[in-house]
Design an enzyme around this catalytic site. Structure first.
Site, PDB file in Angstrom:
ATOM      1  N   HIS A   1      -6.621  -4.767  10.419  1.00 36.72           N
ATOM      2  CA  HIS A   1      -6.439  -4.505   8.985  1.00 36.72           C
ATOM      3  C   HIS A   1      -5.170  -5.161   8.453  1.00 36.72           C
ATOM      4  O   HIS A   1      -4.194  -5.324   9.174  1.00 36.72           O
ATOM      5  CB  HIS A   1      -6.507  -3.009   8.654  1.00 36.72           C
ATOM      6  CG  HIS A   1      -5.307  -2.195   9.041  1.00 36.72           C
ATOM      7  ND1 HIS A   1      -5.353  -0.831   9.171  1.00 36.72           N
ATOM      8  CD2 HIS A   1      -4.021  -2.538   9.312  1.00 36.72           C
ATOM      9  CE1 HIS A   1      -4.158  -0.369   9.493  1.00 36.72           C
ATOM     10  NE2 HIS A   1      -3.331  -1.383   9.587  1.00 36.72           N
TER      11      HIS A   1
ATOM     12  N   GLU B   1      -9.457  -2.139   5.761  1.00 33.08           N
ATOM     13  CA  GLU B   1      -9.945  -1.825   7.100  1.00 33.08           C
ATOM     14  C   GLU B   1     -11.198  -2.634   7.431  1.00 33.08           C
ATOM     15  O   GLU B   1     -11.948  -3.014   6.511  1.00 33.08           O
ATOM     16  CB  GLU B   1     -10.286  -0.326   7.175  1.00 33.08           C
ATOM     17  CG  GLU B   1      -9.109   0.612   6.899  1.00 33.08           C
ATOM     18  CD  GLU B   1      -8.220   0.840   8.115  1.00 33.08           C
ATOM     19  OE1 GLU B   1      -8.108  -0.052   8.972  1.00 33.08           O
ATOM     20  OE2 GLU B   1      -7.633   1.931   8.196  1.00 33.08           O
TER      21      GLU B   1
ATOM     22  N   ASN C   1      -6.661  -2.949  14.655  1.00 29.43           N
ATOM     23  CA  ASN C   1      -8.061  -3.269  14.334  1.00 29.43           C
ATOM     24  C   ASN C   1      -8.186  -4.459  13.384  1.00 29.43           C
ATOM     25  O   ASN C   1      -9.270  -4.754  12.903  1.00 29.43           O
ATOM     26  CB  ASN C   1      -8.756  -2.035  13.737  1.00 29.43           C
ATOM     27  CG  ASN C   1      -8.111  -1.578  12.434  1.00 29.43           C
ATOM     28  OD1 ASN C   1      -7.204  -2.230  11.922  1.00 29.43           O
ATOM     29  ND2 ASN C   1      -8.584  -0.467  11.888  1.00 29.43           N
TER      30      ASN C   1
ATOM     31  N   ASP D   1       0.817  -1.211   0.000  1.00 25.43           N
ATOM     32  CA  ASP D   1       0.000   0.000   0.000  1.00 25.43           C
ATOM     33  C   ASP D   1       0.849   1.258   0.000  1.00 25.43           C
ATOM     34  O   ASP D   1       2.066   1.200   0.172  1.00 25.43           O
ATOM     35  CB  ASP D   1      -0.961  -0.009   1.207  1.00 25.43           C
ATOM     36  CG  ASP D   1      -0.258  -0.387   2.507  1.00 25.43           C
ATOM     37  OD1 ASP D   1       0.977  -0.273   2.575  1.00 25.43           O
ATOM     38  OD2 ASP D   1      -0.946  -0.783   3.458  1.00 25.43           O
TER      39      ASP D   1
END
Ligand code: PGA
Length: 240
Positions: free
Chosen positions: A138, A143, A136, A67
């Site tokens: 991801h 996400e 979280n 990314d």
């Protein structure tokens, strides 16, 4: 899923470097999928040490990163291009032309993302994908949400990720609100996946991953459907 519980961050980094190095040794022109974040930094240092010691050759290796922030210039010291150059590429004998990241300055982001997926396929697919994991759950910037996206795409960052990543910026306001990220499909198509998990704050998402249950609210749990995943964590992450 193979699980290695390592004593600490350093042992985790050494184990992960050994796994990645073994892929390069068996296939010197392999395709590596790489990740940013603080977790893989120790592994990158160990790979660079092996390279310097003449034990590992990156001359024919190609890389595709997961990314990149959007928008961002590659020269910005918070860009993932800058991170990869500093933490790995400048320290090994890789040809920079063989290192690929999504273009954080692309005007047509749809075209940029589609071309990235095509380029990975054309190169023969990823031999080993290195992953970190967000607090979280991801992976890349996929996400938690009610649905996940298969193809590489532009996405918004959740508030929790903006807060987590603000430690690298002067303030949370400066964290880009968007990113380009490999989708779930190119990640899941990698022949082999290694996920590095360190620290007590990752305990909950690690337990979610190891539970064997799959939920889009913890995107890493999708890895339970992949045939060759190695989880390398430290005791802090495992014991909480
Ligand atoms: P970290 O980030 O390694 O800095 O904790 C992981 C991630 O967000 O994927």
């Amino acid at each position: 899923m193979k699980l290695y519980i390592c004593k600490d961050y350093d042992a985790m980094s050494a184990k992960a470097a050994d796994v990645v190095a073994s892929v390069i040794t068996l296939k010197p022109d392999c395709i590596l999928g790489l990740a940013t974040g603080s977790t893989p930094v120790g592994m990158y240092q160990k790979l660079a040490e092996m390279n310097k010691a003449g034990k590992l050759d990156f001359a024919e290796v190609k890389t595709y990163n997961l990314d990149e922030y959007y928008p961002i210039k590659p020269t910005n010291d918070q860009s993932y291009r800058y991170f990869m150059d500093k933490n790995l590429f400048d320290n090994i004998n890789i040809d920079k032309a063989n290192t690929h990241l999504l273009n954080g300055e692309a005007v047509d982001t749809d075209a940029e993302c589609a071309a990235y997926d095509k380029a990975i396929e054309a190169a023969g697919g990823i031999d080993i994908q290195v992953l970190g994991i967000g607090n979280n759950g991801h992976i890349g910037f996929n996400e938690p949400d009610s649905e996940l996206v298969a193809a590489t795409h532009k996405t918004g960052l959740t508030e929790s990720t903006i807060q987590a990543n603000s430690r690298f910026f002067a303030s949370a306001d400066e964290v880009p609100r968007h990113a380009l990220t490999m989708g779930m499909a190119p990640i899941m198509k990698a022949r082999k996946i290694i996920i590095l998990i360190s620290g007590k704050n990752k305990h909950e998402v690690l337990m979610g991953l190891l539970s064997g249950k799959i939920t889009t609210q913890n995107p890493a749990t999708m890895l339970n459907m992949h045939p060759d995943v190695t989880v390398v964590c430290d005791e802090d992450a495992y014991n909480g």
